[in-house]
Design a protein around this motif. Structure first.
Motif, mmCIF file in Angstrom:
data_model
loop_
_atom_site.group_PDB
_atom_site.id
_atom_site.type_symbol
_atom_site.label_atom_id
_atom_site.label_comp_id
_atom_site.label_asym_id
_atom_site.label_seq_id
_atom_site.Cartn_x
_atom_site.Cartn_y
_atom_site.Cartn_z
ATOM 1 N N ILE A 124 -16.244 72.574 7.033
ATOM 2 C CA ILE A 124 -16.560 72.628 8.468
ATOM 3 C C ILE A 124 -16.546 71.224 9.057
ATOM 4 O O ILE A 124 -15.975 70.982 10.135
ATOM 5 N N LEU B 244 -24.669 74.032 16.464
ATOM 6 C CA LEU B 244 -23.405 74.755 16.309
ATOM 7 C C LEU B 244 -23.574 75.627 15.070
ATOM 8 O O LEU B 244 -23.548 75.132 13.948
ATOM 9 N N SER B 245 -23.763 76.927 15.282
ATOM 10 C CA SER B 245 -24.193 77.788 14.185
ATOM 11 C C SER B 245 -23.557 79.169 14.266
ATOM 12 O O SER B 245 -23.089 79.595 15.330
ATOM 13 N N THR B 246 -23.574 79.861 13.138
ATOM 14 C CA THR B 246 -23.150 81.270 13.121
ATOM 15 C C THR B 246 -24.326 82.184 13.434
ATOM 16 O O THR B 246 -24.140 83.386 13.632
ATOM 17 N N LYS C 86 -20.409 79.431 16.381
ATOM 18 C CA LYS C 86 -19.188 78.904 15.780
ATOM 19 C C LYS C 86 -17.938 79.712 16.127
ATOM 20 O O LYS C 86 -16.846 79.330 15.715
ATOM 21 N N ASP C 87 -18.112 80.792 16.870
ATOM 22 C CA ASP C 87 -16.929 81.515 17.335
ATOM 23 C C ASP C 87 -16.437 80.998 18.690
ATOM 24 O O ASP C 87 -15.538 81.578 19.298
ATOM 25 N N ASP D 119 -23.661 69.251 8.893
ATOM 26 C CA ASP D 119 -23.363 70.601 8.415
ATOM 27 C C ASP D 119 -23.230 70.532 6.900
ATOM 28 O O ASP D 119 -22.588 69.616 6.377
ATOM 29 N N ASP E 275 -25.862 72.046 12.390
ATOM 30 C CA ASP E 275 -25.919 73.418 11.897
ATOM 31 C C ASP E 275 -27.374 73.862 11.819
ATOM 32 O O ASP E 275 -28.260 73.056 11.521
#
Length: 210
Positions: A15, A83-85, A106-107, A10, A56
């Motif tokens: 993070i 693992l991303s937004t 990521k939530d 990432d 990411d």
């Protein structure tokens, strides 16, 4: 207990530090490497030999999709999880086609992430509910290729029927109703398909058949 070695990739140091602190208190999980971009991640993977890589989607020099594609080619034993937004189709489907075994946003909760790492370490596919819904919608929207399924020559006539319906996005209940059999019979055929294609679960089977 076998320890799951994890690589964190990432571009945001905050993070990575947060993930390391969260994971280092978990039994059976060890963070053995970190990287701020895809190129660095490939180099680090050579020495830390991870079992699972948390990646990411957007990073400088090499994004997550390209990293996963290269990592899968070089280290087939590494289970890559995005693992991303971002939940854009290009990232989701690009990562899965490249060899990722999971895609989380990521939530997600810490418990969900830890569970995903453990499941990925066992060879399972892990998708957030949002991503899973997008994947099912895409499979259902895409027609089955007219020239047959991948690996169809290895299947019985009934298995071929079940496989085609899985590729089209049908549920076990829908397949049972269509073929006039019980759901238990459908589950047996699905298990047989998983064995024949050496795949861990139905999600990877649907992707393989497409």
């Amino acid at each position: 207990m076998n320890v799951i070695r994890v690589l964190l990739a990432d571009d945001q140091e905050l993070i990575r530090q947060g993930l390391r602190k969260m994971l280092e208190i978990e039994d059976g999980i060890e963070v053995t490497g970190e990287a701020a971009d895809g190129e660095e991640a490939l180099r680090v993977a050579e020495t830390c030999r991870p079992d699972v890589a948390l990646i990411d989607a957007r990073m400088p020099r090499m994004d997550g999709v390209e990293l996963i594609t290269r990592l899968t080619a070089r280290h087939r034993g590494v289970a890559s999880i995005v693992l991303s937004t971002f939940d854009e189709d290009d990232y989701i489907f690009g990562a899965l086609r490249g060899g990722a075994v999971g895609y989380l946003l990521k939530d997600c909760t810490p418990e969900e992430l830890v569970d995903a790492i453990r499941r990925a370490g066992r060879g399972e596919t892990v998708l957030s509910s949002t991503v899973a819904a997008r994947l099912v919608a895409e499979i259902r929207r895409t027609p089955t290729p007219p020239n047959g399924l991948r690996g169809e020559e290895r299947l019985s006539a009934r298995e071929t029927q079940v496989a085609r319906l899985i590729a089209a996005g049908a549920t076990n209940r829908e397949i049972a109703a269509r073929l006039l059999v019980t759901e238990g019979t459908v589950k047996n055929h699905v298990s047989s398909l998983l064995r024949k294609f050496a795949l861990p679960d139905r999600t990877r089977l649907a992707l393989h058949l497409r």
